[in-house]
Design a protein around this motif. Sequence first.
Motif, short mmCIF file in Angstrom:
data_model
loop_
_atom_site.label_atom_id
_atom_site.label_comp_id
_atom_site.label_asym_id
_atom_site.label_seq_id
_atom_site.Cartn_x
_atom_site.Cartn_y
_atom_site.Cartn_z
N THR A 1 -45.57 1.55 -40.13
CA THR A 1 -46.98 1.50 -40.58
C THR A 1 -47.66 -0.16 -40.71
OG1 THR A 1 -45.75 2.93 -42.31
CG2 THR A 1 -47.96 2.20 -43.06
N ARG A 2 -46.65 -0.64 -40.48
CA ARG A 2 -46.81 -2.43 -40.72
C ARG A 2 -48.42 -2.60 -38.97
NH1 ARG A 2 -42.45 -5.03 -43.39
NH2 ARG A 2 -41.52 -4.69 -41.61
N ARG A 3 -48.02 -1.78 -37.99
CA ARG A 3 -48.46 -2.03 -36.38
C ARG A 3 -49.61 -0.91 -36.57
NH1 ARG A 3 -45.76 -4.95 -32.60
NH2 ARG A 3 -43.97 -6.20 -33.19
N LYS A 4 -49.97 -0.87 -37.72
CA LYS A 4 -50.43 0.75 -37.97
C LYS A 4 -50.37 2.15 -36.34
CE LYS A 4 -54.57 -1.91 -39.61
NZ LYS A 4 -53.74 -2.26 -40.51
N LEU A 5 -49.38 2.08 -35.76
CA LEU A 5 -48.76 2.83 -35.72
C LEU A 5 -48.90 4.58 -36.63
CD1 LEU A 5 -46.55 0.82 -33.36
CD2 LEU A 5 -48.94 2.39 -32.89
N GLU A 6 -48.95 5.37 -35.73
CA GLU A 6 -48.59 7.08 -36.51
C GLU A 6 -47.24 7.51 -36.58
OE1 GLU A 6 -51.93 9.53 -35.66
OE2 GLU A 6 -53.21 8.25 -36.99
N PRO A 7 -46.33 7.85 -37.36
CA PRO A 7 -45.53 8.11 -37.44
C PRO A 7 -45.69 9.82 -36.68
CG PRO A 7 -45.04 6.71 -39.25
CD PRO A 7 -46.67 7.10 -39.43
N THR A 8 -44.19 9.79 -35.74
CA THR A 8 -44.52 11.58 -35.17
C THR A 8 -43.35 12.36 -36.12
OG1 THR A 8 -43.05 10.85 -34.11
CG2 THR A 8 -44.91 10.89 -33.11
N VAL A 9 -43.76 14.02 -36.40
CA VAL A 9 -43.26 14.58 -36.82
C VAL A 9 -41.14 14.17 -36.25
CG1 VAL A 9 -43.20 16.32 -34.82
CG2 VAL A 9 -42.23 17.26 -36.69
N SER A 10 -41.47 13.98 -34.81
CA SER A 10 -40.23 13.12 -34.82
C SER A 10 -39.66 12.09 -35.57
CB SER A 10 -39.92 12.78 -33.19
OG SER A 10 -39.03 12.43 -32.92
N THR A 11 -40.47 11.48 -36.33
CA THR A 11 -40.05 9.96 -36.42
C THR A 11 -39.56 10.61 -37.51
OG1 THR A 11 -41.91 8.73 -35.80
CG2 THR A 11 -40.39 8.10 -37.29
N TYR A 12 -40.45 11.38 -38.53
CA TYR A 12 -40.03 11.87 -39.80
C TYR A 12 -38.58 12.23 -39.36
CZ TYR A 12 -43.88 10.19 -42.43
OH TYR A 12 -44.91 9.22 -42.50
#
Length: 545
Positions: free
Chosen positions: A319-330
């Motif tokens: 989040t800090r790097r402004k990347l978007e977590p994917t469904v795989s991340t979650y």
Amino acid sequence: MISKKPLPLLIEFNKQLTLIVKQKHYKTALTLIHKLTSSKITSLDTYIYNISINCYSHLRHVDLGFATFGTIIKHGHTPFISTYNTLLKGLVLEDRVSEAEILFKKLVREGICEPNEVTYGTVINGVCKSGGSDMAVKLVKFMEERGCRATTKVYSMVIDGLCKDKRVDCALAMLDEMVRNKVFPDVVTFNSLVYGLCSFGRWDEAKEMIVEMGRGGISPDVRTFNILVDAFCKEGMVEDGRRVVGVMVERGERPDVVTYSALIDGYCLRGQMKEAKEVFDYMVGNKIEPNIITFNSLINGYCRRANIDAAVELFREVTRRKLEPTVSTYSTLLYGLFKVGRCIEALKLFEHMQSVDVTPNFITYSVLLDGLCKNHRVDEALTMFRIIIKNGVHPNVVLFTVLIDGCCKNGKIGIAMDLFSELCASGLQPNVVTYNAMTNGLCNEGLIEEAKELVMKMEKNGAISNSVTYNIILQGVLKWKTREDVLLHLKEMEGRSFLVDASSFYLLLRSIPAKERDSNFADLIQKLVPREVLKSQSRLAKLAS
């Protein structure tokens, strides 16, 4: 330009719109075309309509492209082959490949226009992406029969499709045909073949393919090396992957985020988190920005090692790097939280992912239900299952199996049987894992005969029982039946060439006293128990004495 008097010629508008589209400003181009439509220019030409269709295709609004096509016909213009090619491209971009095939066949059958290389290439690209490599091969033959010569790009698409469909030998045969037809492969062609060979562990052939590239004067590029690094790392051969990186650097190719992410994933899969973190720190120190795939690998590694705090901290870093977590991340983080029993945090994370418009997939739902069941929150899992269905998700065999297994292991055999019946009634076919979960539940309750009947039903329905099935029943027989029943079951296992696993063997030793183990038992144990399990038991016996 629209405000100029007199208005510029249409060709000038075409030039400007083409430049805008090349810069991928599709919405801007469409806005300008709409302004043109409402200006004093009463009739646009086919070129401008083609630009409009192209923009709609890139914006994944091909239906609006077809509406524009209707306008072309309505105004009495003749569509070009490029018009049809653009519509085909739009359908392929939206994964509407079957519709693209129908349009292509209509063009050929009705003689509307003669397909060119771009037409064939677009359709071939679509069918390859949808797993239709057989059709792609036929299309290459068809285009050549009609006098349209297949190019390196077209052959490379088909070879890539064959490799991704796990038909590497067919891809190699296509390479031979390509060369016979004096169409010469390029680095893209070889990369697909190297990927295919590596996917099957055919390392010697992959190396020979790289040598063949050299003979043809084709240098491996970053993608070639990345394919090799990734393949080695996925096989657990991270040291070989690192050696490939060394060769890569020697040849003047700069490792990129894909290279380092593959190494990180390799270390994570082996549980070597210290080494994975070192690679991560090195790439960041060399100004190579990690992407979400890099973070997903690290989060997965920490979750596998139950270091959930480190995984959560990495999630915050995303989040800090402004990347978007994917469904795989979650899904991965959910797995990690449930693994260490932090169910409330996991459920909050599940709610959060939906609040930020990340749609759960079947893997997410499977992790959620499995995590609740393994933490003895079966009632919550059952409630969640009903909510999932209510929300329009049609559960697959995996979701049913997770719940059936959870219910069986938590003493809810009745609910498990109801779920099993519901699964069958829904038109789904239980697989061997489903049957094994249900068999285990029945055996735990002492319903051995019912378990055996279920196995017979399973084989009648085409799901083949395996060693796990028979070990489950063996453990049930050892717990609830007589010594004679155990002997009969062991003989049946011998007849089917199924081995006794370690947990069944240890239970057998505990359940049947040494004085009751006659020569029949001794012979069967020697035949059915793997040597390493016997050795392990022997070592344990020595330690105990």
